[in-house]
Design an enzyme around this catalytic site. Structure first.
Site, PDB file in Angstrom:
ATOM      1  CB  CYS A  79     -19.079  37.931 -78.992  1.00 41.05           C
ATOM      2  SG  CYS A  79     -17.342  38.288 -78.808  1.00 41.05           S
ATOM      3  CG  HIS A 203     -19.955  38.833 -74.303  1.00 43.03           C
ATOM      4  ND1 HIS A 203     -20.302  37.526 -74.558  1.00 43.03           N
ATOM      5  CD2 HIS A 203     -18.767  39.028 -74.915  1.00 43.03           C
ATOM      6  CE1 HIS A 203     -19.377  36.952 -75.286  1.00 43.03           C
ATOM      7  NE2 HIS A 203     -18.423  37.839 -75.522  1.00 43.03           N
ATOM      8  CD  GLU A 205     -23.678  37.333 -73.352  1.00 43.12           C
ATOM      9  OE1 GLU A 205     -24.021  38.387 -73.907  1.00 43.12           O
ATOM     10  OE2 GLU A 205     -22.633  36.719 -73.657  1.00 43.12           O
TER      11      GLU A 205
HETATM   12  N1  LIG Z   1     -16.177  36.470 -76.957  1.00 44.38           N
HETATM   13  C1  LIG Z   1     -16.245  35.972 -78.169  1.00 44.38           C
HETATM   14  O1  LIG Z   1     -17.270  35.434 -78.606  1.00 44.38           O
HETATM   15  C2  LIG Z   1     -14.959  36.013 -78.964  1.00 44.38           C
HETATM   16  C3  LIG Z   1     -15.099  35.593 -80.385  1.00 44.38           C
HETATM   17  C4  LIG Z   1     -13.735  35.288 -80.941  1.00 44.38           C
HETATM   18  N2  LIG Z   1     -13.022  36.446 -81.329  1.00 44.38           N
HETATM   19  C5  LIG Z   1     -13.885  34.315 -82.116  1.00 44.38           C
HETATM   20  O2  LIG Z   1     -13.214  34.328 -83.033  1.00 44.38           O
HETATM   21  O3  LIG Z   1     -14.699  33.474 -82.090  1.00 44.38           O
END
Ligand SMILES: NC(=O)CC[C@H](N)C(=O)O
Length: 255
Positions: A79, A203, A205
């Site tokens: 992410c 995610h 995890e």
């Molecule tokens: N769950 C996440 O890590 C979201 C990331 C988020 N969109 C960002 O800009 O950092």
């Protein structure tokens, strides 16, 4: 045993450490450049990438992170961690943010929309299943998630997903005077591998399915095997006894 570092500035680092513990691997929290020394691999967790970048800057981590990535040891970004690893990010806050880079792709920071458009879905992951066993699908937990708009030729696509119908239309502009363009494909890439770099927009995890963590640890074993053919490698079955019993593999876990 491999020493896996988890960047612990912000975000879901505790959840990654718990996921590693569940498969019998000790993760090490990383907050300072010198803590990267001696690691075999590194996980950059999800969170909020602009905040994480500010903290990484404060701790002077970017040069050491870039060195770690280019040194060839396995690195996994989930992410916000995916955003960190991308060579190019669009949809950034005004002023942009520093990236570690290394992964030849363009990522959109909030591709699926705001926090309210967070969702879970089943992802088709045949390459993960081929390597780590189990179902051909895994549960993808997407939290204000990014997505990968395009990739270079060295990047292997491990998962994509349909673009949700309720997603706000995305205008792609890097803020550097590039032509604006609307993302019009009906699917978008959410997991990739390029050599020593693994990246997922979702995610793993936060689920009890440990296959992505095992896949990542296998990348470490591969890189050691390359470095020393004398090293004898066990198969992923070594983790089998640690898999949760009587529990569906993909249910979200809260620890
Ligand atoms: N769950 C996440 O890590 C979201 C990331 C988020 N969109 C960002 O800009 O950092």
């Amino acid at each position: 045993m491999a020493v896996v570092g988890v960047l612990a500035l912000q975000g879901s680092y505790n959840e990654h450490l718990a996921a590693l513990r569940r498969i019998g691997v000790r993760g090490v929290e990383v907050r300072k450049p010198e803590q990267l020394l001696g690691l075999d691999s590194l996980i950059i967790p999800g969170g909020e990438s602009t905040t994480m970048a500010k903290l990484a800057n404060y701790h002077n981590l970017f040069p050491a992170l870039r060195e770690f990535v280019s040194g060839g040891k396995p690195v996994w970004g989930t992410c916000a961690g995916l955003i960190f690893l991308a060579n190019k990010a669009v949809g950034q806050k005004t002023g942009g943010q520093e990236l570690v880079g290394g992964l030849d792709c363009t990522v959109h920071r909030n591709f699926f929309g705001s926090q309210l458009q967070s969702f879970e879905t089943e992802l088709s992951v045949p390459k993960l299943a081929e390597k780590e066993g189990g179902n051909d699908t895994c549960r993808g937990v997407f939290i204000r998630a990014p997505a990968i708009l395009d990739v270079g030729s060295d990047v292997e696509i491990l998962a994509d997903c349909p673009v949700p119908a309720n997603r706000p239309s995305i205008t792609i502009s890097s803020g550097e005077g590039d032509e604006e363009e609307v993302y019009s494909k009906d699917r978008v890439i959410v997991a990739v591998r390029q050599g020593n770099i693994l990246a997922t927009a979702f995610h793993p995890e936060l689920t009890s399915d440990s296959r992505w963590h095992r896949f990542f640890l296998d990348m470490d074993k591969e890189s050691h095997a390359k470095a020393s053919s004398a090293l004898s490698l066990s198969s992923s079955s070594r983790y089998a006894e640690d898999l949760p019993k009587n529990k569906p593999l993909d249910l979200p876990i809260f620890e």
